[in-house]
Design an enzyme around this catalytic site. Sequence first.
Site, mmCIF file in Angstrom:
data_model
loop_
_atom_site.group_PDB
_atom_site.id
_atom_site.type_symbol
_atom_site.label_atom_id
_atom_site.label_comp_id
_atom_site.label_asym_id
_atom_site.label_seq_id
_atom_site.Cartn_x
_atom_site.Cartn_y
_atom_site.Cartn_z
ATOM 1 N N CYS A 110 65.885 -42.474 -2.531
ATOM 2 C CA CYS A 110 66.135 -43.371 -3.665
ATOM 3 C C CYS A 110 67.409 -44.134 -3.349
ATOM 4 C CB CYS A 110 66.289 -42.570 -4.959
ATOM 5 S SG CYS A 110 66.795 -43.567 -6.393
ATOM 6 N N GLU A 150 73.706 -44.657 -13.073
ATOM 7 C CA GLU A 150 73.687 -45.905 -13.832
ATOM 8 C C GLU A 150 74.856 -45.989 -14.808
ATOM 9 O OE1 GLU A 150 71.516 -48.726 -14.076
ATOM 10 O OE2 GLU A 150 70.815 -48.047 -12.119
ATOM 11 N N HIS A 164 69.617 -45.234 -5.157
ATOM 12 C CA HIS A 164 70.771 -44.808 -5.958
ATOM 13 C C HIS A 164 71.563 -43.699 -5.251
ATOM 14 C CE1 HIS A 164 68.713 -46.824 -9.308
ATOM 15 N NE2 HIS A 164 69.828 -46.711 -10.007
ATOM 16 N N CYS A 204 63.995 -50.668 -4.146
ATOM 17 C CA CYS A 204 63.697 -49.516 -5.008
ATOM 18 C C CYS A 204 62.537 -48.770 -4.372
ATOM 19 C CB CYS A 204 63.333 -50.004 -6.410
ATOM 20 S SG CYS A 204 62.764 -48.711 -7.546
ATOM 21 N N ASP A 258 66.052 -54.080 -8.001
ATOM 22 C CA ASP A 258 65.990 -52.623 -8.170
ATOM 23 C C ASP A 258 65.873 -52.301 -9.652
ATOM 24 O OD1 ASP A 258 66.102 -49.853 -7.398
ATOM 25 O OD2 ASP A 258 68.175 -49.806 -8.055
ATOM 26 N N SER A 259 65.527 -51.084 -9.943
ATOM 27 C CA SER A 259 65.455 -50.642 -11.332
ATOM 28 C C SER A 259 66.825 -50.598 -11.983
ATOM 29 C CB SER A 259 64.806 -49.256 -11.407
ATOM 30 O OG SER A 259 65.598 -48.298 -10.714
#
Length: 272
Positions: free
Chosen positions: A182, A150, A184, A71, A8-9
């Site tokens: 997403c 993040e 996240h 992602c 993932d990013s």
Amino acid sequence: MALIGVFDSGVGGLSILDEALRQLPDHDYLYFADSANAPYGERSPEWIAQRSLSICQSLADAGCQAIVVACNTATAEAIQHIRATLQTIPIIGVEPGIKPAALQSQKGLVGVLATEATLKSDKFNALLGTLPGDCRFVKQAGAGLVPLIESGQLHAPETTALLAQHLQPMRTAGIDTLVLGCTHYPFLMPLILNLMGSSVLIVDTSQAVVRQLARQLETHRIPIEVVGKRSLLLLSTADGARLHSMAMQLLRSDLAQFHIEFKTVDPERAEL
């Protein structure tokens, strides 16, 4: 047992990893967070495609027998290129669950919270074009949410305020179903439920993604042979120790059965 790569990013893919650890605990896992370059949603399609392929190639070179591109943005921009290049191992992507959302919505009003890159991608809009025309989608880019997640600010007032701003158009439209586009965003579930209310159905595809991973492992006849403690290696292009700390905070799986290591890797070369 297989070595499964999850990419993932940043930390968002931990939501997919968590589900994989629950459904498929008898494997080794290698999680790669490209946090030095997050968020991907603000990058160009060309950059995302090249970067995603480079990381997946590194995971394959490290011995991963299956890779989950955890992602939505990377899946939308790069999954076909990755699969064409790495043809010998299964590559599982993620995408917003707009199809199940359309089928489950009682009012035909579905909200989609995703990155700008995902919402603009050809893959997403092609999928959107296959769905019934009587379902209306209220699309909203969650700009700024990924950096807050993040940095671990899941419950910060700034995060709540920004999330409320992004969800307001959907509340105004009266949606009854919300797609988290997403990986996240599931970590903001308590805030989302508080802002949207319990009557709004939240669609998160983590379980479906891992079920597809399980099917692919079976199709490719990748054996499960548990010998001793399984391993979980956490890699970050920003800060391996911070990724480990976030993983310990966010993962809800039984981690006692895993030997966990972490390290920081070169953000330029993405070599493991």
